[in-house]
Design an enzyme around this catalytic site. Structure first.
Site, PDB file in Angstrom:
ATOM      1  N   ARG A 114      86.327  51.253 -85.868  1.00 16.54           N
ATOM      2  CA  ARG A 114      87.636  51.234 -86.506  1.00 16.54           C
ATOM      3  C   ARG A 114      88.001  49.769 -86.781  1.00 16.54           C
ATOM      4  NH1 ARG A 114      86.885  55.618 -87.868  1.00 16.54           N
ATOM      5  NH2 ARG A 114      88.081  57.500 -87.435  1.00 16.54           N
ATOM      6  N   GLU A 147      93.028  49.627 -94.062  1.00 11.35           N
ATOM      7  CA  GLU A 147      92.308  50.312 -95.138  1.00 11.35           C
ATOM      8  C   GLU A 147      93.265  50.998 -96.104  1.00 11.35           C
ATOM      9  OE1 GLU A 147      88.528  51.497 -92.339  1.00 11.35           O
ATOM     10  OE2 GLU A 147      89.185  52.950 -93.823  1.00 11.35           O
ATOM     11  N   HIS A 151      83.948  52.173 -95.779  1.00 12.11           N
ATOM     12  CA  HIS A 151      84.063  53.219 -94.752  1.00 12.11           C
ATOM     13  C   HIS A 151      83.178  54.422 -95.112  1.00 12.11           C
ATOM     14  CE1 HIS A 151      86.929  54.816 -91.438  1.00 12.11           C
ATOM     15  NE2 HIS A 151      85.713  55.326 -91.299  1.00 12.11           N
TER      16      HIS A 151
HETATM   17  C1  GLV Z   1      85.004  58.274 -89.614  1.00 22.56           C
HETATM   18  O1  GLV Z   1      85.454  57.174 -89.580  1.00 22.56           O
HETATM   19  C2  GLV Z   1      85.039  59.158 -88.500  1.00 22.56           C
HETATM   20  O2  GLV Z   1      85.744  58.881 -87.530  1.00 22.56           O
HETATM   21  O3  GLV Z   1      84.357  60.182 -88.559  1.00 22.56           O
END
Ligand code: GLV
Length: 331
Positions: free
Chosen positions: A243, A272, A290
């Site tokens: 994250r 983000e 991401h």
């Molecule tokens: C993506 O970031 C997830 O947590 O699956």
């Protein structure tokens, strides 16, 4: 065709793969938000009104106010392994089951972590640009030199499913693996992965590649900051596919600009979809939007699992991957 009267009503907050939508529609009355972006908060609450299930993405914020506005809601099913977009404590208090999509994305996310790591170490994005800009006019001995990966030390911060899958791949590169986690992986796992537990400072000081796989928690927010970046080797690389807020982006940009670490590769960002403007101008950071779990197969499996989780709760069964199973016991 199932009996529509007994079918639960759910909201799916964004387009899912066709297969997952079909699965949902065979067993539920589905309201699907087909728009490009997330539903604005008020609209999300309005569309959820009277519905018992929500299948949502990490771009949907499920907070106390939304839960309070939707008293019929019984399950929030996130299409992601991370669930920091959901106020878990508030959901648990209100008896709302929260589910996520672990396991199905572990290997794909580990693959991509290595994509980031290799791209940063061997300057792949810079090299691609070099070729496209017509600068590859002759073979050069000293152009685009990067860091070796094989035989180096990999530091894995957060040694859960994904961290371990990343470490397993390091065996093929003959790397030394250090890990830092609140919990020990145990001797069997450590032996299998040839990984040693260590404190964060030792990991940062000794690793050539530091890769982050912790959930975002109050104690992991800005775990990587100016002070901890200062512990890393000037030749080391930071990889983040966890994250964004685990890293203090401004501090990372400064460390990269000043050459205090060799490079970084990021899949996630503090705010983000915004990326810290200082990072955008730096050549020694690889930036991805991401996409660590974004293979065709995995994204379908994530969406199917999320739909299955949601429907299981509403059909009175135990969902495959609940985050707050204590709510189920209360029923
Ligand atoms: C993506 O970031 C997830 O947590 O699956």
């Amino acid at each position: 065709m199932a009996d529509t009267a007994s079918r639960p009503a759910i909201l799916i907050s964004r387009i899912l793969p066709e297969e997952s939508l079909r699965l949902a529609r065979t067993r539920a009355e589905v309201d699907l938000h087909k728009g490009d972006g997330p539903l604005p908060k008020g609209e999300l609450a309005a569309r959820l009104g009277g519905r018992a299930g929500l299948v949502c993405l990490i771009t949907d914020t499920i907070d106390e106010a939304l839960l309070a506005a939707c008293p019929d809601l019984r399950v929030v099913s996130n299409v992601a392994v991370g669930f920091n977009n959901i106020d878990l404590a508030a959901a648990t208090r209100r008896g709302v089951v929260v589910t996520n999509t672990p396991d199905v994305l572990t290997e794909t996310t580990a693959d991509f972590t290595w994509t980031l790591l290799m791209a940063a170490a061997r300057r792949l994005v810079e090299a691609d640009r070099y070729v496209r800009e017509g600068r590859f006019t002759q073979w050069e001995l000293m152009v685009l030199l990067g860091g070796d990966v094989h035989g180096k030390t990999l530091g894995v911060v957060g040694f859960g499913r994904i961290g371990r899958a990343v470490a397993r791949r390091a065996l093929g590169f003959n790397m030394r693996v250090l890990y830092h986690d609140a919990a020990s992986a145990g001797r069997a796992v450590e032996q299998e992965l040839r990984a040693s537990a260590t404190d964060l400072e030792t990991l940062l000081r000794e690793s050539d590649f530091v890769t982050l796989h912790t959930p975002l928690l109050p104690e992991t927010r800005h775990l990587i900051n100016a002070r901890t970046l200062g512990m890393m080797k000037p030749t080391a690389y930071l990889i983040n596919a966890s994250r964004g807020s685990v890293v203090e982006e401004a501090a990372l940009a400064e460390a990269l600009r000043e050459g205090r670490i060799a490079g970084a590769a990021l899949d996630v960002y503090e705010h983000e979809p915004q990326v810290h403007p200082d990072l955008l101008g730096l050549p020694n950071v690889v930036l991805a939007p991401h996409i660590a779990s974004a293979s065709h197969d995995t994204r379908v499996q994530m969406a199917n699992l999320a739909v299955e989780n949601c429907l299981a709760v509403l059909e009175g069964r135990t969902p495959p991957t609940p985050v707050n199973p204590e709510v189920l016991k209360r029923r």
